[in-house]
Scaffold this active site. Structure first.
Site, short mmCIF file in Angstrom:
data_model
loop_
_atom_site.label_atom_id
_atom_site.label_comp_id
_atom_site.label_asym_id
_atom_site.label_seq_id
_atom_site.Cartn_x
_atom_site.Cartn_y
_atom_site.Cartn_z
CB THR A 170 -0.91 0.02 1.24
OG1 THR A 170 -1.71 -1.17 1.25
CG2 THR A 170 -1.82 1.24 1.22
CE LYS A 178 -4.72 -2.72 0.31
NZ LYS A 178 -3.34 -3.26 0.30
CE LYS A 200 2.02 0.55 5.25
NZ LYS A 200 1.57 -0.07 3.95
#
Length: 302
Positions: A100, A176, A244
Site C-alpha cells: 500500500t 487500495k 501507515k
C-alpha cells in the site's frame, strides 16, 4: 493454473502475504525465489520448495519480481536501493509492486522502471493471508498493456480476481487507499461495537453469532472479531500496519482538501493501541484500547 515451464519469479518480502503468494507461484510451477530480511523465512521457503540462489546470479534470468514489503520506502529500496535490482533485470521483465503506497509514489516508480526498460505494475493486494496462500487474492492493478501481459502468469497464479484499473500506474494504489479507509474504519468500529456490547452484558461470542447475521456486519467484523472471542492476537495483520495505511489515506485526503474525520478517529485508536505496546499484535487488538478505557476484561485476559 500451471505456468509455462521455465518461468522464473522472485518474491521480495516473505511475510504472511508474500509467503502465500510465493507458495502459490510454486504450486503453479514457477521457479520461485524468496527474499526477506529474516534469513529464517528464506530458509523456510526453500525447505518448502523454493529455489535457492544469490540475487546477483539470478536477476538477469527473472521474468518477474513481486515486491510484497511494508511500505513505499521498502519498495523503493528493493527496486532502486544499494543492490540495484532494476538495473540487474533484463529489459522486458516486470515488477509487481503490492504494498500500500501513495498513488504519486506508484507513478514515480513506474517512470523510473520504464526508463530502465522494466515494466511496472501497480498491484496492491487484498484478501488476507489465507487467500494469499490459496492463490485467491484480489489485486487492484494498473499499468500499461505490456505490463499486464508480462505480469499475467503471476496474476493468474496468485489472484482470484484482477481488477484492471487502467493504463496508468497510481490508479491501483488510489483504489487500495479507498479499500484501506474502509477496512481500517471497519476494524476500529468492530472493536468499539464488541466492547460496547460487553458493557451491556453481550458476550463477545454472542456478538459474533448474532451481528455476523445482521445488517451491521462487515467482512472485517466476521474475520477479526473471532480473534477477540478466543483471545488470540497472533498477527495476521498487525496494529502497526494501520498508522501507515490510514496515514496514506489522510495524506491523500489533505492534498485533495477532502475532510475524512471518521478515518482520522480510527487512526487515533490504532495509534493508541501501538502506544500501549500492542503494535506487533493482530489488528483486532485495537479492542484492548476500548477495553482498558472501560475497565473491561477481554477473553483470554482473565
Amino acid at each position: 493454473m500451471n505456468l509455462a515451464h521455465g518461468t522464473q519469479v522472485a518474491v521480495f518480502g516473505l511475510g504472511s502475504m508474500g509467503y502465500g503468494m510465493a507458495t502459490s507461484l510454486l504450486r503453479a510451477g514457477a521457479r520461485t525465489y524468496g527474499f526477506d530480511v529474516m534469513p529464517a523465512q528464506m530458509q523456510r521457503f526453500q525447505a518448502d520448495g523454493g529455489a535457492a540462489g544469490d540475487l546477483s546470479d539470478i536477476a538477469t534470468n527473472l521474468d518477474a519480481v513481486v515486491v510484497v514489503v511494508l511500505d513505499a520506502a521498502q519498495t523503493e529500496d528493493v527496486l532502486f536501493g544499494a543492490d540495484g535490482l532494476v538495473s540487474r533485470l533484463r529489459p522486458g521483465s516486470v515488477a509487481l509492486a503490492c504494498a500500500t503506497v501513495p498513488p504519486d509514489f506508484a507513478r514515480a516508480m513506474a517512470a523510473r522502471c520504464g526508463s530502465a526498460g522494466i515494466h511496472y505494475l501497480d498491484a496492491p493486494i487484498s484478501g488476507g493471508s489465507v487467500k494469499a496462500a490459496q492463490g485467491k487474492l484480489s489485486i487492484m492493478a494498473s499499468g500499461s498493456a505490456a505490463a499486464f501481459a508480462a505480469a499475467k502468469p503471476v496474476l493468474d497464479a496468485t489472484a482470484e480476481t484482477v481488477f484492471d484499473l487502467g493504463p496508468e500506474a497510481g490508479a491501483g494504489s488510489a483504489m487500495k487507499a479507498v479499500n484501506q479507509l474502509l477496512a481500517g474504519v471497519h476494524i476500529a468500529a468492530m472493536a468499539e461495537a464488541i466492547t460496547f456490547g460487553m458493557t451491556q452484558g453481550v458476550a463477545p461470542g454472542k456478538f459474533v453469532e448474532v451481528i455476523s447475521k445482521c445488517a451491521g456486519t462487515s467482512w472485517m467484523l466476521e474475520n477479526r472479531a473471532p480473534h477477540i472471542v478466543v483471545g488470540d492476537y497472533t498477527p495476521r495483520s498487525s496494529i502497526d500496519i494501520w498508522p501507515k495505511d490510514l496515514g496514506i489515506v489522510l495524506d491523500i485526503a489533505r492534498r485533495s482538501k477532502f475532510s475524512a474525520p471518521i478515518t482520522a478517529a480510527a487512526l487515533q485508536q490504532f495509534l493508541a493501541a501501538s502506544g500501549m505496546g500492542f503494535g506487533r499484535e493482530d489488528d483486532a487488538a485495537v479492542a484492548k484500547v476500548y477495553a482498558r478505557n472501560a475497565s473491561l476484561t477481554l477473553p483470554g485476559e482473565e
